[in-house]
Design a protein around this motif. Structure first.
Motif, short mmCIF file in Angstrom:
data_model
loop_
_atom_site.label_atom_id
_atom_site.label_comp_id
_atom_site.label_asym_id
_atom_site.label_seq_id
_atom_site.Cartn_x
_atom_site.Cartn_y
_atom_site.Cartn_z
N PRO A 114 0.78 -1.39 0.35
CA PRO A 114 0.08 -0.11 0.01
C PRO A 114 0.57 1.27 -0.07
N SER A 115 2.10 1.27 0.43
CA SER A 115 2.96 2.14 0.49
C SER A 115 4.59 1.48 0.58
N ILE A 137 -2.87 5.07 -0.96
CA ILE A 137 -4.51 5.38 -1.59
C ILE A 137 -4.99 4.16 -1.03
N ASN A 138 -4.28 2.94 -1.17
CA ASN A 138 -4.72 1.64 -0.81
C ASN A 138 -4.29 0.78 0.25
N SER A 139 -4.46 1.41 1.56
CA SER A 139 -4.09 1.33 2.69
C SER A 139 -4.68 0.44 3.70
N CYS A 140 -3.99 -1.33 3.48
CA CYS A 140 -4.81 -2.14 3.80
C CYS A 140 -4.78 -2.64 5.59
N GLY A 141 -3.16 -1.71 5.88
CA GLY A 141 -3.65 -1.64 7.15
C GLY A 141 -2.67 -4.00 6.97
N ILE A 181 13.63 -6.19 1.15
CA ILE A 181 13.08 -6.02 -0.13
C ILE A 181 14.49 -6.11 -1.25
N ASP A 182 14.39 -7.08 -2.38
CA ASP A 182 15.38 -6.16 -3.05
C ASP A 182 15.06 -5.36 -4.57
N TYR A 183 13.79 -5.67 -4.76
CA TYR A 183 12.81 -4.04 -5.54
C TYR A 183 12.10 -3.61 -5.20
N VAL A 184 11.88 -2.93 -5.81
CA VAL A 184 10.33 -1.80 -5.99
C VAL A 184 10.25 -1.42 -7.09
N LEU A 185 8.52 -1.91 -7.40
CA LEU A 185 7.56 -0.91 -8.80
C LEU A 185 6.78 -0.26 -8.62
N LYS A 186 7.13 0.29 -9.19
CA LYS A 186 6.07 1.54 -8.62
C LYS A 186 4.99 1.40 -9.90
N VAL A 187 3.22 1.01 -9.60
CA VAL A 187 2.37 1.58 -10.99
C VAL A 187 1.63 1.82 -10.84
N ASP A 188 0.55 1.93 -11.67
CA ASP A 188 0.17 3.09 -11.42
C ASP A 188 -0.98 2.70 -10.04
N SER A 189 -1.71 1.31 -10.17
CA SER A 189 -2.77 1.10 -9.50
C SER A 189 -1.99 -0.98 -8.26
N ILE A 190 -2.49 -0.39 -7.22
CA ILE A 190 -2.64 -2.29 -6.73
C ILE A 190 -3.32 -3.02 -6.52
N GLY A 191 -4.67 -1.91 -6.40
CA GLY A 191 -6.51 -2.79 -6.91
C GLY A 191 -6.89 -1.49 -6.56
N GLU A 192 -8.09 -2.00 -5.56
CA GLU A 192 -8.79 -1.35 -5.17
C GLU A 192 -9.24 -1.55 -3.14
N LYS A 193 -8.94 -0.52 -2.63
CA LYS A 193 -9.36 -1.23 -0.80
C LYS A 193 -10.67 -1.26 -0.92
N SER A 194 -11.64 -0.95 -1.21
CA SER A 194 -12.30 -1.42 -0.64
C SER A 194 -12.77 -2.92 -1.40
N ASP A 247 -12.08 -4.56 7.07
CA ASP A 247 -12.89 -3.68 6.91
C ASP A 247 -12.07 -2.32 6.63
N LEU A 248 -12.74 -1.37 6.66
CA LEU A 248 -12.01 0.13 6.63
C LEU A 248 -11.93 0.27 7.91
N LYS A 249 -12.19 0.11 8.78
CA LYS A 249 -12.23 -0.10 10.15
C LYS A 249 -11.36 0.20 10.86
N ALA A 250 -11.26 -1.29 10.73
CA ALA A 250 -10.27 -1.81 11.19
C ALA A 250 -8.76 -0.93 11.08
N VAL A 251 -8.95 -0.84 8.86
CA VAL A 251 -7.37 -0.23 8.64
C VAL A 251 -7.19 0.90 9.35
N GLU A 252 -8.41 1.79 9.84
CA GLU A 252 -8.47 3.22 10.67
C GLU A 252 -7.80 2.75 11.86
N SER A 253 -8.62 1.87 12.24
CA SER A 253 -7.43 1.77 14.05
C SER A 253 -6.14 1.51 14.26
N ILE A 254 -5.65 0.55 13.12
CA ILE A 254 -4.20 0.37 12.99
C ILE A 254 -3.72 1.48 13.24
N GLY A 255 -3.85 2.21 12.25
CA GLY A 255 -3.27 3.22 12.46
C GLY A 255 -3.17 4.29 13.54
#
Lengths: 491, 491
Positions: A151-152, A165-169, A206-219, A313-321
């Motif tokens: 996610p980051s 953008i797609n933080s998943c906790g 980590i050996d490589y970091v690949l930047k892409v447009d989108s890893i998906g959709e956290k919803s 769910d996204l509430k759990a994502v928020e909480s873990i932060g």
């Protein structure tokens, strides 16, 4: 150790001209998937791993596997922690021989159907979450390339599930892959400033970091039912489950608890919450895939801490932060049977089932007609670890019989399944005479699983055997590495 | 992978009676050191590791090694990340053959003197902090038993450096030992309620938890000088060092910086702080062993984050418990040259030296008379990684000559040492013509190291060679694993 083999006088001292040159390592940052795949020079027969924290919203597994397929590589072993319906395009790669074998803990949708229909040239190995971590950490499953949806990530490989953008906790299932993968690639759509924190997986892995447009959709994290059931039958089961939990004597200060994200399981959590508040009970921890319902219980002080391997769910994502006592854990810490793990400290786990048999074996791997449509996930691990495992299910939820003489596929061995709660009665595994005594002492009614099976059969008739071919397409594995059952091709 | 070798039809399915039994693993908690040592059944020739985060206040290494010695085990390789004066009792164990070899990154006090006097039957290998992590993580150094001093630990092995009577904050050097040690023992005087958090080392890596009365005294963390110098000569060097830093062009937004805990180094940090505030400069990170001076800079917003591998004072310990951007890092993440690491991202590091030679090689391993009284720690790693490494030292600090034709022991190769700042002038390594140009452009005066050496010799006379025997007692190792130099017995 080789340090002590050579005579000191014979040790060669490095010449000045041979000193390692001062200077910085080359960048590990890449920005083009196809070019990176070329650079990796993946060979036929390689094993490629993915984690599933974005669940049905993941857009890393499919693009990476298609890019690998485009190079003409064949005979890949796909080591994906779970495979979701959104990954349907993988079916083509089974058919053309790009992917020969699959190791996973959960599979549903078109890929599962394709495997059940014999489209995989090799085999599928169905592991529990803890069994996967065990096998990777001890080297039984080797990962040549681990692609980690991040996610980051910063340019030096520090991954955080909290930002982006797609933080998943929590990203607990990715830890083993990062630590043991021979080559590891963080795939991210959010290149964070260095240093990216809180660090979940450090750049050292980590050996490589690949930047892409989108890893998906956290919803897409929120898949299936993650709402408390409103169905009166489900609510009755949940109420009876709380009574069963109380009867075990474990619902008291220090309680540790896990429940799934199904509608009945969440209703159990809701009932438990009320009971704990009313009786001033303070639990120790709740664990597993974490939902907002458990976050509420944490924030109300009903548990000391949450152990979170993935956010449901996204509430759990928020909480873990933000909540210091909402703890991240690796898949290994969660359920690896070879190490000190969290499931071993569970008092009670609430689990679902697709089928159960009179030995209390549970199937959550295949569905109607024997089709692959699930998998253990943490089912086997928590049933094994918890002092009391409780299966909650409707007896009559469809035309498909729930209690059988022998489940289609053994996902979780019956000796680890303790209680079954249905709308028509509670059954206790005869192996747990201690529980039977407790229920009887409190006059909590229960019946034998054979009696419950008869109730079902009287209403619905005897179940027919699923029609299958003789061809075995895969294996259901115990978390300890033994094989529990065959998985057959479906006609 | 073996999963795919057997024909599916020939795979043996586990019999019901052979299912892994449900139930909880036995406790890993122990309360008696001698009994645990017996239980471990340590064999002759084993390697035993310790970390040094309690520094001179540690009371784990000595009691554990004495308990091992009491069983009669011989020929141990002691893999201690550092060895302090308080560990004097270890000398007896060198003499009686309990300990044959030592691998460490720093050694001072009686144990160092004993090794220099030839009391070790085998040899000592002096590694950098990053080199130690590299060698453990890649398997070059095998650890049979890792004893991990744990400021707090729960009964399931979750270690936190943040909690406990002897909270020492970061415990970065213990991570590799926990991950790679074949048997791992958390030794704690604070048995925290489960779950203990924030978790630094997860219980999944811990095989035993040993509760003891005391692991030491955290006030011992603060050893040596951790106060800004008040000496005018030292202050002049610090002021000139800031000018040299500015001349490099690196003191600007995004600066990354490391400095030691010596009096002059801290004065440099203090000067830098003032300069950054006055010029509104916001740095990226500071790293290393962290002191309260760097915490102040973090809290004033002068750095985005701190990377902390060990806390050098109690203010740093307090900060790491509360500041989200005071990040913990492992020794591997800090300086392992085989992975993405922090030292590679450093702009400037400020380092000390016991001796330097005209090739800019630095010795911080041996002191006067060639006696072991230090070691690389992170010296070699940061000098290698930083864009500019600066040695700060008085030219005349004692009767011991500081600049020599050839240092007694090469700790840090001269090709990674860029600038020397003394009270009598600044020298730039001729390999860094880029820096010479920058200094000249800004008219920052500098002289050659030969000229500075002559100034010293004109005042103090030519240094005498250290008298040593022909016997080699150990090796100074490069962080990459090559051997940089011999360490000789002292007469």
């Amino acid at each position: 150790m080789t340090y002590f083999d050579t005579k000191l006088e014979d040790v060669k001292i490095l010449e000045k001209n041979d000193y390692p040159k001062k200077g910085h390592t080359e960048t590990i940052l890449r920005d083009n998937l196809d070019e990176l795949i070329k650079e990796l020079d993946i060979k036929d027969g390689a094993s490629i791993s993915f984690h599933h924290h974005l669940r049905n919203g993941d857009n890393v597994l499919v693009p990476v596997m298609k890019a690998i397929a485009a190079t003409g590589v064949k005979d890949i072993t796909l080591v994906a922690s779970s495979i979701f319906p959104s990954m349907a395009e993988i079916v083509d790669l089974l058919e053309d021989g790009t992917i020969t074998n699959i190791i996973t803990s959960y599979i549903s949708g078109p890929v599962g159907e394709a495997v059940s229909h014999g489209k995989l040239k090799g085999r599928i190995i169905m592991q529990s979450h803890g069994g996967r971590a065990r096998a990777i950490m001890n080297g039984e499953v080797e990962i040549d390339y681990a692609f980690i949806a991040a996610p980051s990530c910063d340019e030096h490989g520090n991954i955080s599930g909290t930002n982006g953008i797609n933080s998943c906790g929590a990203i607990g299932y990715a830890y083993s892959d990062a630590q043991k993968g021979k080559t590891t690639i963080a795939v991210t759509d959010y290149l964070a400033p260095y240093p990216n924190y809180p660090i979940d997986i450090a750049g050292e892995y980590i050996d490589y970091v690949l930047k892409v447009d989108s890893i998906g959709e956290k919803s897409g994290i929120v898949s299936g039912t993650t709402m408390i059931t409103k169905d009166p039958v489900g609510l009755k089961i949940a109420a009876d489950t709380l009574q069963a939990m109380i009867a075990t004597g474990l619902v008291k200060d220090g309680l540790s608890f896990q429940t799934g994200a199904g509608g009945i399981s969440l209703a159990v959590a809701d009932n438990l919450k009320t009971y704990m508040i009313e009786n001033n009970i303070k639990g120790s921890f709740a664990s597993g895939g974490i939902t907002g319902y458990l976050v509420d219980m944490l924030e109300e002080g009903l548990f000391e801490a949450l152990f979170d391997v993935q956010c449901f769910d996204l509430k759990a994502v928020e909480s873990i932060g933000k909540n210091r006592n909402h703890l991240k854990m690796s898949g290994s810490m969660y359920g690896n049977p070879e190490v000190s793990n969290v499931v071993d400290n569970l008092d009670i786990v609430i689990l679902g089932a697709t089928e159960i048999d009179t030995d209390f074996n549970v199937n959550v791997t295949t569905g109607s007609h024997g089709m692959l449509m699930g998998g253990s996930g943490g089912h086997q691990d928590t049933a094994f670890g918890a002092k009391v495992s409780i299966i909650v299910s409707k007896l009559f939820s469809s035309r498909i019989p729930f209690i059988k003489d022998r489940v289609d596929v053994i996902t979780t061995p019956g000796n680890t399944v303790d209680i079954l709660v249905t709308e028509r009665g509670i059954c206790i595994n005869p192996l747990r005479s201690d529980l039977i005594e407790k229920f009887d002492a409190l006059k909590v009614p229960h019946i034998t699983i054979e009696e419950l099976k008869k109730i079902a059969e009287d209403a619905m008739g005897k179940p027919k055997n699923i029609e299958k071919t003789d061809r075995i397409v895969g294996l259901s594995q115990s978390r300890t590495g033994d094989i529990l059952d065959y998985i057959y091709e479906v006609k």
